[in-house]
Scaffold this active site. Structure first.
Site, short mmCIF file in Angstrom:
data_model
loop_
_atom_site.label_atom_id
_atom_site.label_comp_id
_atom_site.label_asym_id
_atom_site.label_seq_id
_atom_site.Cartn_x
_atom_site.Cartn_y
_atom_site.Cartn_z
N HIS A 148 0.81 -1.23 0.00
CA HIS A 148 0.00 0.00 0.00
C HIS A 148 0.84 1.28 0.00
CE1 HIS A 148 -3.46 -2.41 0.17
NE2 HIS A 148 -3.62 -2.52 1.47
N HIS A 219 -9.63 1.89 0.61
CA HIS A 219 -9.55 0.73 1.50
C HIS A 219 -10.65 0.79 2.57
CE1 HIS A 219 -7.87 -2.68 3.53
NE2 HIS A 219 -6.72 -2.63 2.89
N ASP A 291 -8.07 -13.11 1.20
CA ASP A 291 -7.25 -11.92 0.98
C ASP A 291 -6.62 -12.07 -0.40
OD1 ASP A 291 -5.96 -9.54 1.27
OD2 ASP A 291 -4.58 -10.19 2.85
N GLU A 357 -11.57 -3.93 -2.68
CA GLU A 357 -10.65 -2.89 -3.17
C GLU A 357 -10.46 -3.06 -4.67
OE1 GLU A 357 -7.07 -3.14 -0.49
OE2 GLU A 357 -8.37 -4.68 0.37
#
Length: 393
Positions: A148, A219, A291, A357
């Site tokens: 990120h 996010h 994830d 996302e």
């Protein structure tokens, strides 16, 4: 000039309602304005708690409101969504977005709750990539990988904010050449718009003066039962993706575009999030649950199209996700551990939120078979994502 100034004043009034009631001149407000202000004060964080100077720039809280009564609170610290207030099946307002109640809370518990993410959303393997024959080194802030944007990505920056009417906010951040190891000065504009059909539309735009890589996203952590209310395992999710990108033990894609069919990653039909989250599958084990990046059917598009739908049987709230992006990271809140207390005063436990996302794929700078994330001078990076809320009938 009055037409330009008036909406900003109204926006500030809605945001700063708590302060406005304490001001000496509050008696000059009309009864209808005071009513709106009081309603905002009861439902949204206190604007004063978001007014601070960080790195020499002022932070604030901004509230977008639409004709349907939906409200979205934003701060220019990280360009974050702080609150999303939507009606449930009984007409009660529910905050479906995880977050904190003050700037100090965000500073002291630095996280990605609701933030804009950049310069590169998601992971880059071993914090390195090669562009035009030169290798660039990034901070490794997620095990051996960069996540990120690095140690101080766009989530930890104060953006320049310009209200657009009472239902829009334009944010700008200029990332200097070499910041967090990335080449080129990148000028980023992100505009949040609250539509009258209860959609949060996010338009991203960026330009550069040198070849670089860029992958921007938001996010937001969602719980359609209400933030801090417990597990999202009962939420029903559908993702329009026939394939996903399997990952190694450090959550870096292997390069394969694997079919979802016959796996816990098949959300092509509405499926409860918790139904297969602990399945005996190597990818579930690698992610500690979900994830993973999903390869959206149709790839990158010029106009946003529906790519996912989530709904809560408890509140009746449904969220549709539309985007122009080729991928979406479905994260099931596996790393929430109860150590963070949210704005409601309740701890955020494991799997009490989910993220969708929208993005290009993780580690794309190192994987030539993935859609390119290279931005060159003279080009304009443009993507759009919308989170649209309604109540199931």
């Amino acid at each position: 000039m009055k037409k330009l100034i008036l909406p900003a004043v109204l926006l500030a009034l809605l945001v700063g309602c708590n302060n406005a009631q304490n001001q000496q001149d509050s008696s000059t407000m009309s009864d209808s304005t005071a009513s709106v202000a009081a309603d905002s004060a009861a439902s949204l964080p206190d604007r004063a708690r978001f007014q601070k100077e960080v790195d020499g720039k002022k932070t604030d809280l901004y509230v977008l409101t639409n004709a349907a009564g939906m409200k979205v609170a934003l701060t220019n610290y990280g360009g974050r969504i702080v609150s999303i207030l939507v009606p449930d099946k009984n007409g009660a307002m529910v905050d479906v977005n995880l977050g904190h109640g003050s700037i100090d809370d965000y500073l002291n518990r630095e996280s990605f709750f609701g933030t804009l993410v950049g310069r590169y959303g998601n992971r880059i393997a071993k914090g390195k990539f090669t562009l035009d024959g030169k290798t660039y080194s990034l901070a490794t802030n997620n095990g051996p990988n960069s996540l990120h944007g690095g140690k101080k990505g766009f989530n930890a920056k104060v953006w320049d904010a310009t209200p657009v009417g009472n239902n829009g906010l334009k944010l700008r951040y200029v990332s200097q050449d070499g910041e967090e190891g990335y080449p080129g000065t990148l000028t980023v504009d992100v505009t949040y718009t609250l539509t009258d059909d209860n959609g949060i539309k996010i338009d991203y735009q960026a330009t550069t003066d040198k070849n670089t890589v860029v992958n921007l996203t938001n996010h937001a952590y969602f719980n359609l039962n209400g933030e801090g209310s417990g597990t999202v395992g009962d939420h029903v999710l559908q993702i329009n993706a026939d394939r996903y990108t399997p990952v190694d033990a450090t959550l870096i894609p292997t390069g394969e575009l694997a079919p979802v069919e016959g796996t816990p990653f098949d959300f092509r039909k509405p499926t409860p999030i918790g139904q297969r989250v602990d399945a005996d599958h190597p990818q579930i084990k690698n992610g500690g649950g979900y994830d993973h990046n999903f390869v959206l059917n149709g790839g990158q598009t010029d106009q946003p199209r529906l790519i996912a739908t989530a709904s809560s049987p408890k509140t009746g709230i449904t969220m549709q996700v539309l985007t122009t992006e080729p991928g979406v990271q479905f994260y099931g809140g596996n790393f929430l551990n109860g150590q963070v207390t949210g704005k409601s005063g309740r701890p955020y436990e494991k799997r009490t939120a989910f993220c969708l996302e929208t993005q290009h794929f993780p580690d794309s700078p190192n994987q030539s078979s993935f859609p390119s994330v290279v931005l060159k001078p003279g080009q304009t990076y443009k993507t759009t994502t919308e989170y649209r809320f309604s109540v199931a009938k």
